[in-house]
Design a protein around this motif. Structure first.
Motif, PDB file in Angstrom:
ATOM      1  N   PRO A  28      79.984 -65.270  23.529  1.00  0.00           N
ATOM      2  CA  PRO A  28      78.790 -66.107  23.361  1.00  0.00           C
ATOM      3  C   PRO A  28      78.035 -66.275  24.671  1.00  0.00           C
ATOM      4  O   PRO A  28      78.603 -66.163  25.761  1.00  0.00           O
ATOM      5  N   VAL A  29      76.744 -66.557  24.559  1.00  0.00           N
ATOM      6  CA  VAL A  29      75.899 -66.762  25.732  1.00  0.00           C
ATOM      7  C   VAL A  29      76.289 -68.084  26.367  1.00  0.00           C
ATOM      8  O   VAL A  29      76.426 -69.102  25.689  1.00  0.00           O
ATOM      9  N   ARG A  30      76.480 -68.077  27.676  1.00  0.00           N
ATOM     10  CA  ARG A  30      76.847 -69.299  28.384  1.00  0.00           C
ATOM     11  C   ARG A  30      75.583 -69.995  28.860  1.00  0.00           C
ATOM     12  O   ARG A  30      74.726 -69.392  29.496  1.00  0.00           O
ATOM     13  N   VAL A  31      75.487 -71.286  28.524  1.00  0.00           N
ATOM     14  CA  VAL A  31      74.289 -72.058  28.834  1.00  0.00           C
ATOM     15  C   VAL A  31      74.082 -72.151  30.348  1.00  0.00           C
ATOM     16  O   VAL A  31      72.956 -72.062  30.833  1.00  0.00           O
ATOM     17  N   THR A  53      87.394 -60.802  25.941  1.00  0.00           N
ATOM     18  CA  THR A  53      88.055 -60.178  24.814  1.00  0.00           C
ATOM     19  C   THR A  53      87.116 -60.219  23.623  1.00  0.00           C
ATOM     20  O   THR A  53      86.440 -61.227  23.405  1.00  0.00           O
ATOM     21  N   PRO A  54      87.044 -59.144  22.870  1.00  0.00           N
ATOM     22  CA  PRO A  54      86.170 -59.154  21.702  1.00  0.00           C
ATOM     23  C   PRO A  54      86.670 -60.158  20.670  1.00  0.00           C
ATOM     24  O   PRO A  54      87.857 -60.271  20.422  1.00  0.00           O
ATOM     25  N   ASP A  55      85.766 -60.899  20.084  1.00  0.00           N
ATOM     26  CA  ASP A  55      86.098 -61.874  19.064  1.00  0.00           C
ATOM     27  C   ASP A  55      85.733 -61.279  17.714  1.00  0.00           C
ATOM     28  O   ASP A  55      84.552 -61.070  17.434  1.00  0.00           O
ATOM     29  N   PRO A  56      86.714 -60.997  16.856  1.00  0.00           N
ATOM     30  CA  PRO A  56      86.390 -60.325  15.598  1.00  0.00           C
ATOM     31  C   PRO A  56      85.526 -61.165  14.668  1.00  0.00           C
ATOM     32  O   PRO A  56      84.802 -60.633  13.848  1.00  0.00           O
ATOM     33  N   GLU A  57      85.575 -62.499  14.777  1.00  0.00           N
ATOM     34  CA  GLU A  57      84.780 -63.348  13.910  1.00  0.00           C
ATOM     35  C   GLU A  57      83.307 -63.364  14.302  1.00  0.00           C
ATOM     36  O   GLU A  57      82.434 -63.521  13.466  1.00  0.00           O
ATOM     37  N   ARG A  58      82.987 -63.240  15.580  1.00  0.00           N
ATOM     38  CA  ARG A  58      81.612 -63.364  16.058  1.00  0.00           C
ATOM     39  C   ARG A  58      81.003 -62.030  16.450  1.00  0.00           C
ATOM     40  O   ARG A  58      79.902 -61.987  16.940  1.00  0.00           O
ATOM     41  N   GLY A  59      81.708 -60.947  16.321  1.00  0.00           N
ATOM     42  CA  GLY A  59      81.191 -59.662  16.755  1.00  0.00           C
ATOM     43  C   GLY A  59      81.905 -59.230  18.016  1.00  0.00           C
ATOM     44  O   GLY A  59      82.966 -59.729  18.369  1.00  0.00           O
ATOM     45  N   HIS A  60      81.311 -58.319  18.741  1.00  0.00           N
ATOM     46  CA  HIS A  60      81.961 -57.764  19.927  1.00  0.00           C
ATOM     47  C   HIS A  60      81.487 -58.397  21.225  1.00  0.00           C
ATOM     48  O   HIS A  60      81.989 -58.060  22.278  1.00  0.00           O
ATOM     49  N   PRO A  85      74.185 -76.906  25.148  1.00  0.00           N
ATOM     50  CA  PRO A  85      75.427 -76.992  24.375  1.00  0.00           C
ATOM     51  C   PRO A  85      75.264 -77.745  23.056  1.00  0.00           C
ATOM     52  O   PRO A  85      75.953 -77.439  22.085  1.00  0.00           O
ATOM     53  N   VAL A  86      74.356 -78.714  23.001  1.00  0.00           N
ATOM     54  CA  VAL A  86      74.113 -79.417  21.745  1.00  0.00           C
ATOM     55  C   VAL A  86      73.567 -78.442  20.703  1.00  0.00           C
ATOM     56  O   VAL A  86      74.010 -78.429  19.542  1.00  0.00           O
ATOM     57  N   ILE A  87      72.635 -77.595  21.108  1.00  0.00           N
ATOM     58  CA  ILE A  87      72.068 -76.611  20.181  1.00  0.00           C
ATOM     59  C   ILE A  87      73.140 -75.607  19.761  1.00  0.00           C
ATOM     60  O   ILE A  87      73.238 -75.243  18.588  1.00  0.00           O
ATOM     61  N   GLN A  88      73.975 -75.168  20.707  1.00  0.00           N
ATOM     62  CA  GLN A  88      75.052 -74.246  20.353  1.00  0.00           C
ATOM     63  C   GLN A  88      76.029 -74.899  19.391  1.00  0.00           C
ATOM     64  O   GLN A  88      76.526 -74.257  18.463  1.00  0.00           O
ATOM     65  N   GLY A  89      76.333 -76.165  19.589  1.00  0.00           N
ATOM     66  CA  GLY A  89      77.236 -76.868  18.681  1.00  0.00           C
ATOM     67  C   GLY A  89      76.659 -76.985  17.284  1.00  0.00           C
ATOM     68  O   GLY A  89      77.372 -76.864  16.288  1.00  0.00           O
ATOM     69  N   LEU A  90      75.356 -77.229  17.195  1.00  0.00           N
ATOM     70  CA  LEU A  90      74.720 -77.300  15.874  1.00  0.00           C
ATOM     71  C   LEU A  90      74.744 -75.945  15.179  1.00  0.00           C
ATOM     72  O   LEU A  90      74.959 -75.873  13.974  1.00  0.00           O
ATOM     73  N   ARG A  91      74.531 -74.878  15.921  1.00  0.00           N
ATOM     74  CA  ARG A  91      74.575 -73.543  15.331  1.00  0.00           C
ATOM     75  C   ARG A  91      75.983 -73.211  14.855  1.00  0.00           C
ATOM     76  O   ARG A  91      76.177 -72.611  13.812  1.00  0.00           O
ATOM     77  N   ARG A  92      76.991 -73.544  15.661  1.00  0.00           N
ATOM     78  CA  ARG A  92      78.366 -73.279  15.292  1.00  0.00           C
ATOM     79  C   ARG A  92      78.779 -74.082  14.070  1.00  0.00           C
ATOM     80  O   ARG A  92      79.568 -73.643  13.262  1.00  0.00           O
ATOM     81  N   GLY A  93      78.222 -75.289  13.945  1.00  0.00           N
ATOM     82  CA  GLY A  93      78.550 -76.127  12.802  1.00  0.00           C
ATOM     83  C   GLY A  93      78.002 -75.590  11.498  1.00  0.00           C
ATOM     84  O   GLY A  93      78.567 -75.815  10.442  1.00  0.00           O
ATOM     85  N   ARG A  94      76.921 -74.849  11.535  1.00  0.00           N
ATOM     86  CA  ARG A  94      76.299 -74.317  10.325  1.00  0.00           C
ATOM     87  C   ARG A  94      76.969 -73.057   9.825  1.00  0.00           C
ATOM     88  O   ARG A  94      76.983 -72.779   8.645  1.00  0.00           O
TER      89      ARG A  94
END
Length: 106
Positions: free
Chosen positions: A46-49, A36-43, A95-104
């Protein structure tokens, strides 16, 4: 004349089985099932690790096969150990890198 599409029936499908827009049943506005498209992150989802790690494993195994076909010798046990270690590190660090990106992001 084989590229022409004419509406033969009530569904709007032409003689070659494609829709009137020439794209078949999947138009440009459709999404894949289960996403499903996520309006907050675009269409895009996210990339799955895990997918990235599996893709790298397949690429490295393919490179190893090509090297063996070219005449090189590879210690298979050592190669598998290194591949498993690299995959494990990727599954932990990704996932650690993805979590850091999401946190910013606000």
């Amino acid at each position: 004349m084989s590229d022409d599409v004419t509406a033969d029936d009530a569904t709007g499908q032409g003689t070659n089985g494609q829709g009137t827009n020439g794209q078949g049943t999947h138009g440009q506005g459709t999404t894949r099932p289960g996403t499903t498209p996520d309006p907050e992150r675009g269409h895009r989802p996210p990339v799955r690790v895990g997918g990235v790690v599996w893709g790298l494993i397949v690429v490295l195994v393919g490179a190893g096969v090509l090297l063996v076909a070219a005449g090189y010798t590879i210690d298979v046990q050592l190669a598998v150990i290194v591949l498993l270690i690299a995959a494990g590190v990727g599954l932990i660090v990704g996932p650690v890198i993805q979590g850091l990106r999401r946190g910013r992001t606000p």
